[in-house]
Structure formats: structure tokens, C-alpha cells
Design a protein around this motif. Sequence first.
Motif, mmCIF file in Angstrom:
data_model
loop_
_atom_site.group_PDB
_atom_site.id
_atom_site.type_symbol
_atom_site.label_atom_id
_atom_site.label_comp_id
_atom_site.label_asym_id
_atom_site.label_seq_id
_atom_site.Cartn_x
_atom_site.Cartn_y
_atom_site.Cartn_z
ATOM 1 N N PRO A 133 0.825 -1.217 0.000
ATOM 2 C CA PRO A 133 0.000 0.000 0.000
ATOM 3 C C PRO A 133 0.856 1.263 0.000
ATOM 4 N N GLU A 134 0.485 2.220 -0.830
ATOM 5 C CA GLU A 134 1.256 3.449 -0.987
ATOM 6 C C GLU A 134 1.418 4.197 0.339
ATOM 7 N N GLU A 135 0.431 4.040 1.220
ATOM 8 C CA GLU A 135 0.487 4.741 2.503
ATOM 9 C C GLU A 135 1.750 4.409 3.297
ATOM 10 N N PHE A 136 2.243 3.184 3.162
ATOM 11 C CA PHE A 136 3.437 2.800 3.914
ATOM 12 C C PHE A 136 4.684 3.509 3.385
ATOM 13 N N HIS A 137 4.730 3.741 2.087
ATOM 14 C CA HIS A 137 5.866 4.479 1.526
ATOM 15 C C HIS A 137 5.867 5.917 2.037
ATOM 16 N N ILE A 138 4.683 6.484 2.175
ATOM 17 C CA ILE A 138 4.572 7.843 2.723
ATOM 18 C C ILE A 138 5.047 7.856 4.176
ATOM 19 N N LEU A 139 4.659 6.829 4.927
ATOM 20 C CA LEU A 139 5.066 6.745 6.333
ATOM 21 C C LEU A 139 6.581 6.641 6.476
ATOM 22 N N VAL A 140 7.206 5.898 5.581
ATOM 23 C CA VAL A 140 8.664 5.744 5.654
ATOM 24 C C VAL A 140 9.346 7.100 5.483
ATOM 25 N N GLY A 141 8.852 7.894 4.537
ATOM 26 C CA GLY A 141 9.396 9.239 4.353
ATOM 27 C C GLY A 141 9.229 10.080 5.605
ATOM 28 N N GLN A 142 8.063 9.974 6.228
ATOM 29 C CA GLN A 142 7.816 10.712 7.471
ATOM 30 C C GLN A 142 8.728 10.223 8.594
#
Length: 308
Positions: A133-142
Motif C-alpha cells: 500500500p502506498e500509505e506505507f511508503h509515505i510513512l517511511v518518508g515521514q
Amino acid sequence: MKNKVIKVLKDSESSQVQKYNELLDFISRSTKNTNLVRTFQTGFSPSKYDQLEHQVKKQFEISDLDIYNFQDEENNQVQELTATGADQGNGDQTQSNLEPENKLHIALAGNEPAQEGLKIRDEYEFLNDTNCPEEFHILVGQKITAWKEFAKEHQQLAIILSPEEAETEEGKAILTEFAELSDEEKEEVIYQLAKSTVENFQLNADIKNELDFYKEQGRVLGKHPKLKFLSMKQEIYEMSEADLINHRNNGQKNVSKIKKELEAEPGKESALERLENWEYRVKIVLERLATEFPPKEPSKPVKTITKK
């Protein structure tokens, strides 16, 4: 591709979560039914694994007999080559294959965010999955940003609170700038630094919990706001048809009720958030009902001819 799919289905050593992700990748690349793919992208569960396995067998026309009779020819060839020593003399080729990877690491040597990203991807291999899920890639950046900010602010706070330890030029510059502030401004700076340091540390820890949970369980924990809707979707995709219908009815009632509440108190934040949540839930439920449980057409009455 069929043999690769059978190989995964027959694999008895990998966990169900690992097999689930691999099978999901296969079906994502072989079907145009995006709704079907989304059904399984919300995360692993034992029941969903069984459903996915059934869909994969159907998609690739694989029978239980195919799985039983399957022999991993590639693995057999490797074993034969190893046993006969036929792989000798490949040192140059191996070295050549490693060169691009070495060049990549050299190129990334001075890029800290990229290095940190690689470390996280090594620790959480599901991030490399095309179906992650794309949301996890966003979380990694955060997570990377939060940790860098925490480290920077923690260092600044330590220098201000322990001036005798400021040995670097950067530390001395921080102290010089801090000394020029009024007492009130100094208190505010310390307060804001401490507050931000704690917040970034907590954010980093919260994201780690989300990543750890998905890694171990194959499911979304959903405590972080970025994963709120993904968690709802996961919950809805585990419902039976009867549960979906009940959830739809309750959701539509709640949406109507909250809208009336907002008419009385326009802009009420808690109501707006609840409305957003329930509207999303109803939307996903309706999508799933339409895709997986379409209404059946009423059977036409059979005309009987009576003889006069």
C-alpha cells in the motif's frame, strides 16, 4: 508464469504472509479486475489467503494435481550444476553482476536519506513489494524526516542546556545566537525545542509500530492517521455479505444523522471527521457489494398455456 505460481503454491517453507504477497503480485499482473486486486491489497488474513489462493488457481487454471506433480526444474538444475562443479569459472561473471550494485552503494554514500531508506527497506521487505500500500511508503518518508528532526533538535537542546559540552563551531554558534535572546525568548525556544523533540520521537516510534505490525501480521494496525482509511478498508473487506449489508444500512443512517447535526452546528470538527469516516465506509461497502455480491435479477414467471 504458471510454473512460478505453482512453485509458490507448493512452497511449504515460506509463511502464509510471504506466499500471500507473492500470489497477490501474480494476480495483480495477470488480471484487469482492479477491484479484485484491491480486495486483497488491504492486508493478509487466513480467510483472505484462502480466497486469494482460490482466485489464483482459477486465474492460471491450476489444479491440485498440477501442484502435486510440479517439479522445480530450475532448482534441480542448480543442484546438478553444484554437484558436478559446472559452476566453476564463473567468478568474472559474478564480479560483473555485482558491479552495478557496488556502484549504486558508492553513489548513495553521501545521500543520508537514501541510505536510511535502503536500511528500512532491508528491515521491512514488504516495502519492496509492488503491491505494498502506498500509505506505507509515505510513512517511511515521514519516519526518516521525524528521526532527522529529532536528532537535530535533541542536539540543539543538549547544547543549550549543557553549554560546557559545545565543542564544535556549530555548537558555539547556537550558544552565541541563544545568548542574544531575552529570558522570555530563551524559555520559549527551550519549550518549543523540547516539545518538537518529543513529538518527532513519538512520531518515529508510532510509525515503527505500524511497520512492525504489518511485517509480523500482514495486517494494518491503523493507529497512525495516514493509515486510518486503509484500516477501515481492511475491516470492511473481511466482512461477510450479511455484515456488509448491515454496515451499509447503519452507515447510511449515521451519515444522515451527522448531516443533521452539522446543520445545527456548521463546521463542528468532530462531526465533520465522523461524517468523513462514515461516508468512506459506506462508499467501500457499496463498491464491494456491487463487485462481489451484485443483486440477482428476479426470475421471470413461467407462462403456462392452458388448453381450452
